[in-house]
Design an enzyme around this catalytic site. Structure first.
Site, PDB file in Angstrom:
ATOM      1  N   ASP A   1       0.809  -1.083  -0.059  1.00 23.08           N
ATOM      2  CA  ASP A   1       0.251  -0.115  -0.064  1.00 23.08           C
ATOM      3  C   ASP A   1       0.904   1.264   0.015  1.00 23.08           C
ATOM      4  O   ASP A   1       1.886   1.142   0.154  1.00 23.08           O
ATOM      5  CB  ASP A   1      -0.773  -0.105   1.293  1.00 23.08           C
ATOM      6  CG  ASP A   1      -1.885   1.163   1.505  1.00 23.08           C
ATOM      7  OD1 ASP A   1      -2.360   1.650   0.376  1.00 23.08           O
ATOM      8  OD2 ASP A   1      -1.864   1.725   2.440  1.00 23.08           O
TER       9      ASP A   1
ATOM     10  N   ASP B   1      -0.104   4.954   1.129  1.00 22.92           N
ATOM     11  CA  ASP B   1      -0.025   6.014   2.153  1.00 22.92           C
ATOM     12  C   ASP B   1      -0.178   5.268   3.619  1.00 22.92           C
ATOM     13  O   ASP B   1      -1.090   4.321   3.752  1.00 22.92           O
ATOM     14  CB  ASP B   1      -1.366   6.873   2.184  1.00 22.92           C
ATOM     15  CG  ASP B   1      -1.373   7.669   0.922  1.00 22.92           C
ATOM     16  OD1 ASP B   1      -0.923   9.069   0.718  1.00 22.92           O
ATOM     17  OD2 ASP B   1      -1.818   7.277  -0.451  1.00 22.92           O
TER      18      ASP B   1
ATOM     19  N   ASP C   1      -1.638  -1.045   5.951  1.00 24.96           N
ATOM     20  CA  ASP C   1      -1.811  -0.537   7.060  1.00 24.96           C
ATOM     21  C   ASP C   1      -3.065  -0.589   7.389  1.00 24.96           C
ATOM     22  O   ASP C   1      -3.680   0.362   8.394  1.00 24.96           O
ATOM     23  CB  ASP C   1      -1.195   0.785   7.461  1.00 24.96           C
ATOM     24  CG  ASP C   1      -1.883   2.094   6.433  1.00 24.96           C
ATOM     25  OD1 ASP C   1      -2.129   3.184   6.971  1.00 24.96           O
ATOM     26  OD2 ASP C   1      -1.910   1.711   5.362  1.00 24.96           O
TER      27      ASP C   1
END
Length: 227
Positions: free
Chosen positions: A17, A19, A176
């Site tokens: 991922d 960000d 995250d």
């Protein structure tokens, strides 16, 4: 839960991922939202107010700044205003998390292909990744609008695996957000929850069902070494 070293023993590519996993974009996202507050004669909020929700993008930032959810009648207008603000500052303060450049350098050194799968639209992903030298070695970058579906749908991850020419079962996905784990599992990939990311206000990574968790980027190397 499948034993992580066993599950990762056949990994031939790493997908991340963006960000909250590779880069800390919260300062620029928060600045875009604060610009909206200042334009309305409201005081800017501290970065700490925005950070946890940075992974939710415009939706999260507008909720923090004004308390408006996507159901609010003004949400779409505010979202486009946020997008325009963000376009102007998206590379000003965004930087790689500590340890990420070294992690990527190691993957490149051992010949392990890597790439990015993000829900950020290409409108923002492209200029951001093109501006950061970190992404020059990325073999694939899939944005939230690259395929008809965004995460938690597995389509973006399957697209990245196809671009790499590697079966999804031999890919690892690191993120995250719970949506990252859901998408990774649905795509048949090994999944790793990055607990140093944004996570959200009411999120427990232990409940996501990931094959493993890491609390700093370099811990991923330990997983690979055990495998």
């Amino acid at each position: 839960m499948i034993d992580a070293p066993y599950r990762f023993s056949g990994v031939r590519a790493i997908l991340f991922d963006l960000d909250g996993t590779l880069v800390d974009s919260a300062p620029d996202l928060g600045a875009a939202a604060n610009r909206m507050r200042v334009d309305r004669a409201l005081d800017p909020l501290p970065l700490s107010s925005y950070r946890a929700m940075a992974g939710a993008g415009a939706r999260g930032m507008i909720d923090v700044a004004f308390g408006f959810t996507p159901e609010h009648p003004d949400f779409l207008v505010l979202r486009e205003e946020f997008f325009k603000n963000y376009e102007k500052c998206l590379t000003e303060q965004t930087c790689a998390f500590e340890g990420v450049p070294e992690l990527i350098a190691h993957l490149v050194a051992v010949g392990l292909p890597w790439g990015v799968v993000t829900n950020k639209s290409a409108r923002f992903t492209d200029p951001l990744t093109q501006a950061m030298p970190l992404f020059k070695s990325a073999r694939t970058i899939v944005s939230g609008d690259t395929t008809p579906h965004a995460k938690p749908h597995p389509a973006p991850l399957l697209e990245a695996a196809q671009q790499l020419g590697i079966d999804p079962i031999h890919c690892m996905y690191v993120g995250d957000d719970e949506r990252d784990v859901i998408a990774g599992l649905a795509a048949g990939m090994g999944t790793v929850a990055a607990t140093y990311g944004y996570l959200g206000h009411k999120s427990d990574p232990a409940q996501w069902g990931a094959h493993a968790t890491i609390n700093f980027p370099g811990a991923l190397l330990r997983l690979l070494e055990k495998a």
